[in-house]
Design a protein around this motif. Structure first.
Motif, mmCIF file in Angstrom:
data_model
loop_
_atom_site.group_PDB
_atom_site.id
_atom_site.type_symbol
_atom_site.label_atom_id
_atom_site.label_comp_id
_atom_site.label_asym_id
_atom_site.label_seq_id
_atom_site.Cartn_x
_atom_site.Cartn_y
_atom_site.Cartn_z
ATOM 1 N N LEU A 189 41.733 39.801 34.073
ATOM 2 C CA LEU A 189 42.650 40.954 34.045
ATOM 3 C C LEU A 189 42.794 41.508 35.467
ATOM 4 N N PRO A 190 43.902 42.206 35.772
ATOM 5 C CA PRO A 190 44.106 42.731 37.130
ATOM 6 C C PRO A 190 42.971 43.662 37.578
ATOM 7 N N TYR A 191 42.474 43.427 38.781
ATOM 8 C CA TYR A 191 41.351 44.179 39.340
ATOM 9 C C TYR A 191 41.862 44.857 40.608
ATOM 10 N N THR A 192 41.983 46.207 40.592
ATOM 11 C CA THR A 192 42.598 46.902 41.727
ATOM 12 C C THR A 192 41.714 48.005 42.284
ATOM 13 N N VAL A 193 41.025 47.701 43.390
ATOM 14 C CA VAL A 193 40.277 48.720 44.121
ATOM 15 C C VAL A 193 40.818 48.746 45.538
ATOM 16 N N LYS A 194 41.294 49.947 45.985
ATOM 17 C CA LYS A 194 41.786 50.078 47.352
ATOM 18 C C LYS A 194 40.851 51.023 48.080
ATOM 19 N N GLY A 195 39.987 50.478 48.939
ATOM 20 C CA GLY A 195 38.961 51.311 49.561
ATOM 21 C C GLY A 195 38.009 51.752 48.469
ATOM 22 N N MET A 196 38.033 53.063 48.165
ATOM 23 C CA MET A 196 37.216 53.556 47.051
ATOM 24 C C MET A 196 38.096 54.131 45.946
ATOM 25 N N ASP A 197 39.404 53.921 46.042
ATOM 26 C CA ASP A 197 40.322 54.370 44.989
ATOM 27 C C ASP A 197 40.601 53.229 44.020
ATOM 28 N N MET A 198 40.929 53.626 42.790
ATOM 29 C CA MET A 198 41.141 52.612 41.744
ATOM 30 C C MET A 198 42.449 52.833 41.010
ATOM 31 N N SER A 199 42.982 51.759 40.454
ATOM 32 C CA SER A 199 44.179 51.867 39.626
ATOM 33 C C SER A 199 43.931 51.105 38.335
ATOM 34 N N PHE A 200 44.249 51.732 37.201
ATOM 35 C CA PHE A 200 43.983 51.099 35.903
ATOM 36 C C PHE A 200 45.235 50.750 35.107
ATOM 37 N N SER A 201 46.417 51.173 35.584
ATOM 38 C CA SER A 201 47.589 51.016 34.702
ATOM 39 C C SER A 201 47.998 49.553 34.532
ATOM 40 N N GLY A 202 47.942 48.751 35.622
ATOM 41 C CA GLY A 202 48.272 47.332 35.527
ATOM 42 C C GLY A 202 47.302 46.622 34.590
ATOM 43 N N LEU A 203 46.035 46.968 34.726
ATOM 44 C CA LEU A 203 44.975 46.409 33.889
ATOM 45 C C LEU A 203 45.223 46.719 32.411
ATOM 46 N N MET A 204 45.611 47.966 32.121
ATOM 47 C CA MET A 204 45.843 48.366 30.731
ATOM 48 C C MET A 204 47.035 47.624 30.125
ATOM 49 N N THR A 205 48.123 47.548 30.912
ATOM 50 C CA THR A 205 49.322 46.864 30.418
ATOM 51 C C THR A 205 48.999 45.418 30.070
ATOM 52 N N GLU A 206 48.253 44.762 30.958
ATOM 53 C CA GLU A 206 47.912 43.359 30.752
ATOM 54 C C GLU A 206 46.962 43.198 29.552
ATOM 55 N N ALA A 207 46.018 44.119 29.422
ATOM 56 C CA ALA A 207 45.074 44.051 28.292
ATOM 57 C C ALA A 207 45.829 44.171 26.969
ATOM 58 N N VAL A 208 46.793 45.091 26.918
ATOM 59 C CA VAL A 208 47.596 45.262 25.691
ATOM 60 C C VAL A 208 48.376 43.979 25.406
ATOM 61 N N ARG A 209 48.927 43.377 26.473
ATOM 62 C CA ARG A 209 49.695 42.132 26.304
ATOM 63 C C ARG A 209 48.807 41.022 25.738
#
Ligand code: ATP
Ligand code: FE2
Length: 325
Positions: A189-209
């Motif tokens: 699943l998409p893994y998005t860490v930028k520095g110490m910030d995180m994003s979960f929306s791409g991960l959630m969309t893909e998990a639902v798919r």
């Protein structure tokens, strides 16, 4: 000193009573949305409906009279304006009727300070993960600095949204944890860490798919593994940056055993100490407001009544941490 603390930033209305370091009572009443997300006005109406009863129950539990209260503390922000307003008005009228001093405190910092008190952590990197928040925080140059945070949907909220899509009962977080234990296949699943910030929306969309072609238990397992690895990476990086060797896990999602385990393993490898805040004090509650109220009052006294307006977007690093000096 006996302090009564009021929490009202979002879903939960809470009244906690602390006598110095000891919790005498901690009563909460949670607004449950009729469907979809939280409706701020409905939540505020819930709070004004239950506040009287929650107060009475807390006084009874603590076995004290109103006249025993030396200080009133309340959550001044950040949060949902209608909810914050309800809490502030309640706190002000209580303080006036008791002729007691009042202090407004920051919700996120209250989570950290009660966590330190209850676990014995001294100077940790805190991971605060709940429905509405995902922050990696550490004390630096007299302020609690946010080293990393979520750029879109907070962890708890993301798990709850996924749960809704997967047909699970609200809140989704605990259900996902239970199902994940039966999963074993790791789905990328998409893994998005930028520095110490995180994003979960791409991960959630893909998990639902993925729900279309994969077993629910495997998706839950992979979702947790990916999300929690991202959180663990951000925390580890913050430890290196801020030069800390303790981790404090708090917020509603802190109940998750898999998240605890991943952080614990990372800490062991770094020779650092790991602490989880006990469940009853990790979610939103009034006792943490009371404890930060006591710390703040001891360090800098009461607030003037005209300074007790709520601050919707009160940033963690805007607060001068006078009590730690
Ligand atoms: P805040 O105002 O601090 O954002 P909140 O209103 O979200 O808090 P909390 O009680 O701190 O309330 O957290 C609730 C969240 O915790 C929900 O999103 C829920 O799914 C999540 N949660 C609870 N238990 C677990 C668990 N075992 N695993 C994962 N998530 C969990
Ligand atoms: Fe919270």
């Amino acid at each position: 000193m006996i302090c009564l603390g009021i929490e009202s930033t979002a879903h939960t209305f809470g009244v906690g009573i602390m006598e110095n370091e000891e919790v005498l009572a901690n009563i909460t009443d949670m607004y449950i949305p009729s469907g979809g997300g939280i409706h701020p006005r409905e939540a505020a109406e819930h709070h004004s409906r239950v506040c009287g009863n929650v107060l009475e129950e807390a006084l009874e539990e603590a076995d004290i009279e109103r006249s025993d209260i030396d200080l009133v503390a309340f959550s001044k922000g950040p949060g949902l304006p209608p909810c914050l307003r309800t809490g502030a008005v309640f706190a002000r009228s209580l303080a006036l009727s008791l002729n007691a001093p009042i202090v407004g405190v920051n919700h996120c910092i209250a989570h950290i300070e009660i966590g330190k008190l209850k676990t014995g952590a001294v100077d940790p990197v805190t991971l605060y993960v709940s429905g509405g928040n995902t922050q990696v925080i550490a004390l630096s140059a007299g302020k609690y600095r946010v080293f990393g945070e979520v750029l879109d949907t907070p962890v708890g909220n993301a798990l709850d949204k996924f749960g809704r899509e997967a047909g699970l009962e609200h809140p989704g977080g605990p259900k996902v944890e239970k199902l994940a234990k039966e999963g074993s296949k790791y789905i990328e699943l998409p893994y998005t860490v930028k520095g110490m910030d995180m994003s979960f929306s791409g991960l959630m969309t893909e998990a639902v798919r993925k729900l279309k072609d994969e077993r629910l238990v495997d998706v839950c397992h992979s979702l947790q593994e990916t999300m929690f690895a991202m959180l663990t990476e951000a925390v580890e990086r913050a430890m290196a940056h801020a030069d800390k060797d303790e981790v404090l896990l708090t917020g509603g999602v802190a109940a998750n055993k898999r998240l605890q385990k991943m952080l614990e393993t990372m800490c062991e490898e770094r020779d650092a100490d790991f602490y989880t805040v006990p469940h009853e004090l990790a979610g939103d509650n009034g006792a943490m407001m009371a404890w930060l109220g006591i710390l703040k009052y001891r360090a800098s006294g009461e607030d003037k009544l005209e300074e007790t307006n709520f601050i919707q977007n009160w940033r963690t690093d805007d607060v001068e941490v006078e009590w730690n000096k």
